[in-house]
Design a protein around this motif. Structure first.
Motif, PDB file in Angstrom:
ATOM      1  N   ASP A 476       0.838  -1.200   0.000  1.00  0.00           N
ATOM      2  CA  ASP A 476       0.000   0.000   0.000  1.00  0.00           C
ATOM      3  C   ASP A 476       0.872   1.248   0.000  1.00  0.00           C
ATOM      4  N   GLN A 477       0.256   2.410   0.204  1.00  0.00           N
ATOM      5  CA  GLN A 477       0.985   3.677   0.123  1.00  0.00           C
ATOM      6  C   GLN A 477       2.001   3.859   1.245  1.00  0.00           C
ATOM      7  N   ASN A 478       1.943   3.005   2.274  1.00  0.00           N
ATOM      8  CA  ASN A 478       2.911   3.064   3.367  1.00  0.00           C
ATOM      9  C   ASN A 478       4.049   2.062   3.210  1.00  0.00           C
ATOM     10  N   GLY A 479       4.093   1.386   2.074  1.00  0.00           N
ATOM     11  CA  GLY A 479       5.133   0.385   1.867  1.00  0.00           C
ATOM     12  C   GLY A 479       4.881  -0.907   2.613  1.00  0.00           C
ATOM     13  N   MET A 480       3.691  -1.058   3.185  1.00  0.00           N
ATOM     14  CA  MET A 480       3.338  -2.281   3.913  1.00  0.00           C
ATOM     15  C   MET A 480       2.609  -3.250   2.985  1.00  0.00           C
ATOM     16  N   ASN A 481       2.718  -4.545   3.279  1.00  0.00           N
ATOM     17  CA  ASN A 481       1.914  -5.519   2.546  1.00  0.00           C
ATOM     18  C   ASN A 481       0.439  -5.184   2.725  1.00  0.00           C
ATOM     19  N   ILE A 482      -0.323  -5.267   1.651  1.00  0.00           N
ATOM     20  CA  ILE A 482      -1.733  -4.866   1.702  1.00  0.00           C
ATOM     21  C   ILE A 482      -2.498  -5.696   2.728  1.00  0.00           C
ATOM     22  N   ASP A 483      -3.598  -5.135   3.233  1.00  0.00           N
ATOM     23  CA  ASP A 483      -4.370  -5.824   4.264  1.00  0.00           C
ATOM     24  C   ASP A 483      -5.271  -6.896   3.669  1.00  0.00           C
ATOM     25  N   LYS A 484      -5.901  -7.668   4.547  1.00  0.00           N
ATOM     26  CA  LYS A 484      -6.712  -8.811   4.115  1.00  0.00           C
ATOM     27  C   LYS A 484      -7.911  -8.388   3.269  1.00  0.00           C
ATOM     28  N   SER A 485      -8.500  -7.254   3.595  1.00  0.00           N
ATOM     29  CA  SER A 485      -9.683  -6.832   2.834  1.00  0.00           C
ATOM     30  C   SER A 485      -9.316  -6.538   1.383  1.00  0.00           C
ATOM     31  N   LEU A 486      -8.170  -5.901   1.174  1.00  0.00           N
ATOM     32  CA  LEU A 486      -7.733  -5.619  -0.192  1.00  0.00           C
ATOM     33  C   LEU A 486      -7.326  -6.905  -0.911  1.00  0.00           C
ATOM     34  N   GLU A 487      -6.711  -7.836  -0.178  1.00  0.00           N
ATOM     35  CA  GLU A 487      -6.398  -9.140  -0.768  1.00  0.00           C
ATOM     36  C   GLU A 487      -7.670  -9.823  -1.259  1.00  0.00           C
ATOM     37  N   ARG A 488      -8.736  -9.777  -0.432  1.00  0.00           N
ATOM     38  CA  ARG A 488      -9.998 -10.427  -0.815  1.00  0.00           C
ATOM     39  C   ARG A 488     -10.608  -9.772  -2.053  1.00  0.00           C
ATOM     40  N   LYS A 489     -10.498  -8.449  -2.144  1.00  0.00           N
ATOM     41  CA  LYS A 489     -11.029  -7.757  -3.332  1.00  0.00           C
ATOM     42  C   LYS A 489     -10.296  -8.204  -4.594  1.00  0.00           C
ATOM     43  N   ILE A 490      -8.973  -8.314  -4.482  1.00  0.00           N
ATOM     44  CA  ILE A 490      -8.189  -8.768  -5.633  1.00  0.00           C
ATOM     45  C   ILE A 490      -8.549 -10.211  -5.982  1.00  0.00           C
ATOM     46  N   GLU A 491      -8.697 -11.065  -4.972  1.00  0.00           N
ATOM     47  CA  GLU A 491      -9.072 -12.465  -5.218  1.00  0.00           C
ATOM     48  C   GLU A 491     -10.442 -12.565  -5.886  1.00  0.00           C
ATOM     49  N   ASN A 492     -11.398 -11.768  -5.417  1.00  0.00           N
ATOM     50  CA  ASN A 492     -12.742 -11.806  -6.004  1.00  0.00           C
ATOM     51  C   ASN A 492     -12.711 -11.393  -7.472  1.00  0.00           C
ATOM     52  N   LEU A 493     -11.946 -10.358  -7.772  1.00  0.00           N
ATOM     53  CA  LEU A 493     -11.807  -9.941  -9.170  1.00  0.00           C
ATOM     54  C   LEU A 493     -11.116 -11.025  -9.992  1.00  0.00           C
ATOM     55  N   PHE A 494     -10.126 -11.671  -9.403  1.00  0.00           N
ATOM     56  CA  PHE A 494      -9.393 -12.735 -10.087  1.00  0.00           C
ATOM     57  C   PHE A 494     -10.338 -13.874 -10.472  1.00  0.00           C
ATOM     58  N   VAL A 495     -11.266 -14.211  -9.570  1.00  0.00           N
ATOM     59  CA  VAL A 495     -12.201 -15.321  -9.817  1.00  0.00           C
ATOM     60  C   VAL A 495     -13.310 -14.909 -10.784  1.00  0.00           C
ATOM     61  N   THR A 496     -13.877 -13.697 -10.575  1.00  0.00           N
ATOM     62  CA  THR A 496     -15.029 -13.279 -11.382  1.00  0.00           C
ATOM     63  C   THR A 496     -14.635 -12.667 -12.719  1.00  0.00           C
ATOM     64  N   CYS A 497     -13.370 -12.233 -12.840  1.00  0.00           N
ATOM     65  CA  CYS A 497     -12.870 -11.575 -14.059  1.00  0.00           C
ATOM     66  C   CYS A 497     -13.642 -10.297 -14.392  1.00  0.00           C
ATOM     67  N   ASP A 498     -14.185  -9.655 -13.357  1.00  0.00           N
ATOM     68  CA  ASP A 498     -14.940  -8.416 -13.555  1.00  0.00           C
ATOM     69  C   ASP A 498     -13.969  -7.230 -13.523  1.00  0.00           C
ATOM     70  N   PHE A 499     -13.098  -7.158 -14.521  1.00  0.00           N
ATOM     71  CA  PHE A 499     -12.011  -6.187 -14.518  1.00  0.00           C
ATOM     72  C   PHE A 499     -12.453  -4.837 -15.075  1.00  0.00           C
ATOM     73  N   ARG A 500     -11.773  -3.790 -14.625  1.00  0.00           N
ATOM     74  CA  ARG A 500     -11.959  -2.463 -15.212  1.00  0.00           C
ATOM     75  C   ARG A 500     -11.270  -2.440 -16.577  1.00  0.00           C
ATOM     76  N   THR A 501     -11.885  -1.798 -17.535  1.00  0.00           N
ATOM     77  CA  THR A 501     -11.257  -1.654 -18.849  1.00  0.00           C
ATOM     78  C   THR A 501     -11.089  -0.174 -19.155  1.00  0.00           C
ATOM     79  N   SER A 502     -10.113   0.131 -19.995  1.00  0.00           N
ATOM     80  CA  SER A 502      -9.842   1.521 -20.324  1.00  0.00           C
ATOM     81  C   SER A 502      -9.387   1.622 -21.766  1.00  0.00           C
ATOM     82  N   SER A 503      -9.862   2.668 -22.442  1.00  0.00           N
ATOM     83  CA  SER A 503      -9.407   2.901 -23.820  1.00  0.00           C
ATOM     84  C   SER A 503      -8.066   3.629 -23.839  1.00  0.00           C
ATOM     85  N   ASN A 504      -7.670   4.151 -22.674  1.00  0.00           N
ATOM     86  CA  ASN A 504      -6.383   4.849 -22.564  1.00  0.00           C
ATOM     87  C   ASN A 504      -5.350   3.928 -21.926  1.00  0.00           C
TER      88      ASN A 504
END
Length: 705
Positions: A476-504
């Motif tokens: 995170d912005q403090n140089g610490m390993n991210i917390d469990k809640s952020l890990e879970r968000k990344i895992e959920n996106l990894f499983v569901t593939c509901d990714f943000r897309t951008s034309s830029n």
């Protein structure tokens, strides 16, 4: 005929049509093409419907096999006879029909001669079988003329042991009996119609071998049959068939009845029992045992696995101590972790992750999420090109890029090894398509990377490797390993593939300033460099970047430093001897990640928990706090030191983030517990205090430093 979907063979046929499943290193259909050529048939048509591109791309126009192949694709299933009629423009003379998914060495020349001699309009090649209820059966008279058909009878309905092999010799006018544009079957529709109209139909009894690969059991059995026969067509299996391009340990035990493809690696104490078929690029680790097992290309078998009478499909990974039993199937691109057991006849559909210790006794289909976690104790770990593949890394990059704000500035780096570089590039690609702003630095050790993230960026991703192992950490912005809640968000996106897309798409930016200059500026703000001058120090590390870093530190701060590149026991003994003889004020052995180290002062070696407690004490004094900060598990070690120092201790949780969070809350901007470089600088700044403390500790009889 090559259009079937092979439902009963799944998961072997999830991504492959039946004719393309491997059989002794080649698609099953290749044997049919070679059989036709061997009997003088050079004009070949294929009827395709399920995954037609796989067959067309492999066989193309047939030139490689010395035949001419024309492909006919059905836009919808037309049945066995309907699919043949779909190729009517090709069939302008007597033709042979056979399945692209059967194994046989039938004498087609004799069958064609029989057909012509009898002036038959349809000749069916028949084979005597022991269990006729699994096939369509045929009754013939003494001349061989067909009298009766029955498709898969019960035992009470059996009137013959002659099975319909699905090999037919047919005159082109018979195509007019097949209704156009709707499903039409040979056995159920066409042949009864011809019998009723008294069209001449004969049965030719074949010798030799024939097997209809209808299910997993028959697929495995066919391999054993071919071994027993010593081979069919151009397969010579009278002795072990082992590619010269494979690397097999002299300590491996190999049966006489085996087939091993090219570029395989088979390690010590592996046992390959009878009737095993191993495809190209397979790796089997030490101590594993196989018997009647079929391994497709690119599969990996870990240490001490046991495989019996099963099928392991392409690019599946079995970690250590995995057991797979009779007629079980592990589909393509699966990952079975340590101590997984797959019971008899259980089948795992493709692209699943089975967690350690799981027992699979039923089928695992599409949509079943067996994967439990992407993150482990510290980030994401796994073997390169096994758990951590470029495809995995791209998807992880998609997930990370989607979870942070699109305007967040993310620093990404690696330890400059080839494998970590490959994975880092893949993560970058995944992040970029989400519109993330990425900045790159390479070849700096992890502790320095943390500080640069903390001082200048909103998040960080660091990739490092050791041997074949990859670790990915996210900060995170403090140089610490991210917390469990952020890990879970990344895992959920990894499983569901509901990714943000951008034309830029933002290009990855290199750092404008030198990472080392950023780090030196931080050190100079914190430590009194004048206290280092003239100290004689020896630094040993097997990581060249750490050696180079201390070379620059010594130059800036006036240290007299001997730098030794290495990490062997001999290096440690030499360092210890030099320190005992007082050649140096201090000696340090640093691990290749730059996080942990061993300190030597005179005849005293300090490491592990004692060293961490020393750092906690120095940290407290340096930043003028009223207590030491240590992870909770130190309670078991601190009693005697606590009695000596009489210093209160604040205990944190045992995870890395717990310690770092507590340190930051006390206004301390260094993570000494996980940073060898700044820890050594702290020790050198207060070296006289350190020596005094160690002398006091040594006087405590029960404390052995």
């Amino acid at each position: 005929m090559a259009g079937g979907s092979g439902t009963r063979l799944r998961p072997l046929t999830v991504s492959l049509p039946k004719p393309m499943i491997p059989f002794f290193g080649r698609p099953v259909m290749e044997y049919a093409v070679k059989l036709l050529k061997a009997h003088g048939i050079f004009e070949v048509a294929t009827t395709l419907q399920y995954h037609p591109d796989k067959i067309i791309n492999y066989f193309e126009d047939g030139q490689k096999w010395g035949v001419r192949i024309e492909h006919f694709i059905e836009d919808r299933p037309l049945g066995t006879a309907g699919s043949v009629r779909n190729a009517k423009k090709f069939l302008d003379e007597t033709f042979v029909v056979l399945s692209g998914d059967g194994i046989t060495n039938a004498d087609l020349t004799k069958a064609i001669e029989f057909h012509k001699q009898k002036r038959s309009k349809v000749t069916i090649v028949l084979k005597e079988v022991e269990i006729p209820i699994e096939y369509g059966i045929v009754l013939t008279d003494e001349e061989g003329r067909i009298q009766r058909f029955f498709e898969k009878p019960s035992w009470s309905e059996v009137f013959s042991n002659l099975a319909n092999t699905g090999i037919y010799i047919i005159e082109p006018e018979i195509l007019d009996y097949i209704e156009d544009g709707r499903p039409f079957d040979f056995s159920k529709d066409l042949f009864p119609k011809l019998l009723k109209e008294n069209v001449p139909m004969f049965g030719f009894r074949m010798d030799g071998y024939w097997c209809d690969i209808g299910d997993v059991g028959s697929y495995i059995k066919a391999h054993g049959d071919v071994f027993r026969l010593g081979g069919i067509l151009d397969l010579d299996l009278k002795s072990p068939r082992i590619s010269k391009e494979s690397n097999i340990s002299p300590n491996a035990k190999i049966s006489q009845s085996v087939f091993i493809g090219s570029e395989c690696e088979i390690e010590d104490d592996v046992e390959i029992g009878e009737f095993c078929v191993i495809g190209d690029g397979v790796k089997i680790a030490k101590g594993s045992k196989l018997e009647r097992a079929i391994l497709w290309n690119g599969s990996f078998i870990g240490k001490n696995c046991e495989l019996k009478g099963c099928v392991i499909c392409s690019r599946s990974i079995l970690k250590d101590y995995v057991r797979v039993s009779e007629k079980a199937v592990v589909g393509e691109k699966n990952l079975l972790k340590d101590f997984v057991e797959v019971k008899a006849e259980a089948k795992i559909w493709p692209e699943k992750t089975i967690e350690s210790g799981t027992v699979i006794d039923e089928n695992i289909y599409w949509g079943t999420e067996v994967i439990k976690s992407v993150f482990w104790v510290r980030g994401i770990t796994g073997d390169f090109n096994q758990e951590i593949t470029p495809q995995f890394a791209i998807k992880l990059g998609n997930s990370i890029g989607s979870v942070f704000d699109k305007n967040a500035r993310i620093l990404i780096g690696d330890d400059y090894t080839e494998k970590s570089s490959v994975i880092r590039k893949a993560i970058e690609t995944g992040c970029q398509v989400t519109g993330t702003r990425l900045y790159r630095t390479r070849g700096i050790i992890l502790p320095i990377f943390r500080y640069i993230v903390k001082d200048y960026y909103d998040a960080g991703i660091y990739v490092r490797s050791r041997g074949n192992s990859i670790r990915i950490e996210i900060f995170d912005q403090n140089g610490m390993n991210i917390d469990k809640s952020l890990e879970r968000k990344i895992e959920n996106l990894f499983v569901t593939c509901d990714f943000r897309t951008s034309s830029n798409i933002n290009f990855v930016n290199e750092l404008v300033s030198s990472p080392l200059e950023m780090y030196f500026a931080r050190l100079e703000e914190t430590f009194e460099s004048s206290k280092f001058k003239g100290l004689k120090v020896c630094i040993v590390s097997e990581d060249k970047s750490i050696i180079s870093l201390f070379d620059k530190i010594s130059e800036r701060y006036g240290l007299k430093t001997t730098l030794i590149s290495g990490g062997s026991k001999q290096c440690i003994e030499n360092l210890k001897n030099m320190c005992v003889q007082n050649e140096y004020d201090a000696g340090f052995l640093i691990d290749r990640q730059g996080e942990h180290f061993i300190m030597m002062l005179g005849d005293c070696t300090v490491y592990g928990e004692k060293l961490k407690m020393l750092l906690a004490w120095l940290e407290m004094k340096k930043f003028k706090n009223d207590h030491m900060i240590l992870p909770e598990f130190f309670k078991a070690f601190i009693n005697d030191v606590d009695r000596l120092l009489d210093v209160p201790v604040k205990y944190t949780g045992n995870e890395i983030r717990d310690y770092m969070k507590a340190v930051l809350e006390q206004g301390i901007n260094y993570f000494f517990y996980y940073d060898a470089v700044s820890s050594i600088v702290l020790i050198l700044e207060r070296l006289s205090e350190v020596k005094d403390l160690i002398d006091k500790v040594k006087k405590l009889e029960e404390v052995h430093v």
